[in-house]
Design an enzyme around this catalytic site. Structure first.
Site, PDB file in Angstrom:
ATOM      1  N   ASP A  76       0.807  -1.227   0.000  1.00 29.76           N
ATOM      2  CA  ASP A  76       0.000   0.000   0.000  1.00 29.76           C
ATOM      3  C   ASP A  76       0.840   1.277   0.000  1.00 29.76           C
ATOM      4  O   ASP A  76       2.021   1.267   0.324  1.00 29.76           O
ATOM      5  CB  ASP A  76      -0.976   0.014   1.190  1.00 29.76           C
ATOM      6  CG  ASP A  76      -0.279  -0.167   2.538  1.00 29.76           C
ATOM      7  OD1 ASP A  76       0.804  -0.789   2.586  1.00 29.76           O
ATOM      8  OD2 ASP A  76      -0.824   0.320   3.553  1.00 29.76           O
TER       9      ASP A  76
ATOM     10  N   GLU B 246      -0.754  -2.062   5.229  1.00 28.76           N
ATOM     11  CA  GLU B 246       0.228  -2.046   6.323  1.00 28.76           C
ATOM     12  C   GLU B 246       0.201  -0.708   7.033  1.00 28.76           C
ATOM     13  O   GLU B 246       0.352  -0.623   8.245  1.00 28.76           O
ATOM     14  CB  GLU B 246       1.636  -2.331   5.789  1.00 28.76           C
ATOM     15  CG  GLU B 246       2.671  -2.626   6.878  1.00 28.76           C
ATOM     16  CD  GLU B 246       3.148  -1.402   7.644  1.00 28.76           C
ATOM     17  OE1 GLU B 246       3.388  -1.511   8.857  1.00 28.76           O
ATOM     18  OE2 GLU B 246       3.278  -0.314   7.032  1.00 28.76           O
TER      19      GLU B 246
HETATM   20 NI    NI Z   1       6.612   1.022   5.435  1.00 29.95          NI
END
Ligand code: NI
Length: 388
Positions: free
Chosen positions: A77, A135
């Site tokens: 991401d 994440e």
């Molecule tokens: Ni990172």
């Protein structure tokens, strides 16, 4: 051909993919295009995969020989950052940028897939490839784990490209590497009134101010001075007007530490201080505590295997010691299920203007490091599975 040679051969492939991901960054839980491209590449290689956690992908490479299961993880991401780099592969999504290097993680993991797929005869067991979404919200790993990706996995290995480390170096020592990262929100209930008559009200702004200061005594007075920890209040909201006593205030903050026992104590300590501070001013406090991610702690044996993997690729001089960081990393969620390690792979190179910190609008990397990361993913997988 060995891993090193194969990684060299795939160097341009991985760089091109990284640039493509960089040009089309997607924020957490919206990695549709990225996931689609990952699947297309896996299809090309003939590697089976399943979709997990929405935009996540788990691919499986079955070795020719029986053995354990190792998982390699790359997050995919991007961030809400406006890119300020003047490069031909600059972000085309306004306000979104791969400013943490996850474009490189996804690309390297595909490069490693390609290598491992060609080395099936050397694989004693199974390699799982985790392409992980979200994440940056510390949500993706938790969702993947919840959907069962860690079932049967004997070890998990991750890489974070790291801008504080010079190109050509890798840090993968045992012990704490990244901090736990949790969030708290404290709501203070006072009583409104006229600013000229404070005694008739209960000023939530005063309580909030005192509370910010009192929370600072947690690290300085309650936690051992030998332990590193952080309590930061990043946001205070309260009041509506200069001459109105605020009836409510809201504080938001984060806690960080490297010891999961201390992490578990934070909610109760913060609640006690919030409630008692509030009551000493005749106000009330309520607290919402949201667990983000535990501390990321490299397991000693996996760290040892990974260190040897690095040495095979870069020689002894490729391994460096690097101080743990107070950033959080949801890789820790996998480590709760199986032993493993995360490696910081150096991308810093002043000559290439790759010297800005992570999350900076001018963050960039020395792309030569992608070859190292690609090879390291593959090398760890094979080395772990070969361990008796
Ligand atoms: Ni990172």
């Amino acid at each position: 051909m060995g891993i090193k040679e194969l990684a060299r051969q795939d160097k341009e492939y991985v760089i091109d993919l990284r640039r493509e991901f960089h040009m089309h960054p997607e924020p957490s839980w919206h990695e549709q295009r990225t996931a689609k491209r990952i699947k297309e590449e896996l299809d090309q290689m003939g590697i089976p995969y399943v979709s997990v956690a929405g935009t996540g992908v788990v691919a499986t490479i079955q070795g020719n020989n029986e053995g354990k299961v190792v998982a390699l993880r790359g997050d995919i991401d991007a961030l809400q950052v406006n890119e300020a780099n003047d490069i031909f592969y600059k972000s085309q999504n306004e306000g979104i940028m791969h400013a943490c290097g996850h474009d490189g993680h996804g690309a390297m993991l595909l490069g490693a897939a390609k290598i491992l797929n060609q080395l099936k005869h050397e694989i004693n067991g199974t390699v799982k490839l985790f392409f992980q979404p979200a994440e940056e919200l510390a949500e993706g790993a938790a969702k993947m784990v919840k959907e069962g990706v860690m079932e049967g996995v004997d070890s998990v290995f991750g890489i974070h490209l790291w801008s504080d480390l010079a190109y050509g170096t890798v840090s993968v020592e045992a012990g704490a590497r990244m901090a736990s990262a949790d969030l708290f929100k404290i709501r203070i209930k006072g009583k409104g009134g006229h600013g000229s008559l404070p005694h008739q009200g209960v000023d939530a702004v005063i309580v909030a101010s005192a509370l910010v200061m009192n929370l600072q005594s947690i690290v300085s007075r309650e936690i051992s001075p030998l332990e590193a920890a952080v309590v930061s209040v990043g946001k205070i909201q309260g009041g509506t007007r200069f001459n109105v006593i605020a009836d409510e205030a809201v504080l938001e903050g984060t806690t960080r530490c490297f010891n999961n026992k201390i992490r578990g104590e934070f909610p109760e300590i913060i609640e006690r201080i919030a409630k008692n501070t509030a009551s000493s001013y005749r106000a009330e406090a309520s607290i919402e505590y949201n667990l983000g991610t535990p501390a990321t702690i490299n397991e000693a044996e996996c760290s040892r295997i990974a260190t040897k993997s690095v040495e095979k690729l870069l020689g002894k001089e490729g391994i460096v010691k690097f101080e743990k960081v107070t950033g959080g990393e949801d890789f820790a969620m996998y480590l709760e299920k199986a032993p493993g390690a995360i490696a910081f792979v150096g991308i810093r190179n002043e000559e290439k203007e790759a010297n800005y910190p992570h999350h900076h609008p001018r963050f960039n990397m020395d792309e030569d490091a992608l070859e190292i990361g690609t090879a390291l993913y593959a090398q760890y997988a094979i080395d772990f599975l070969n361990e008796k």
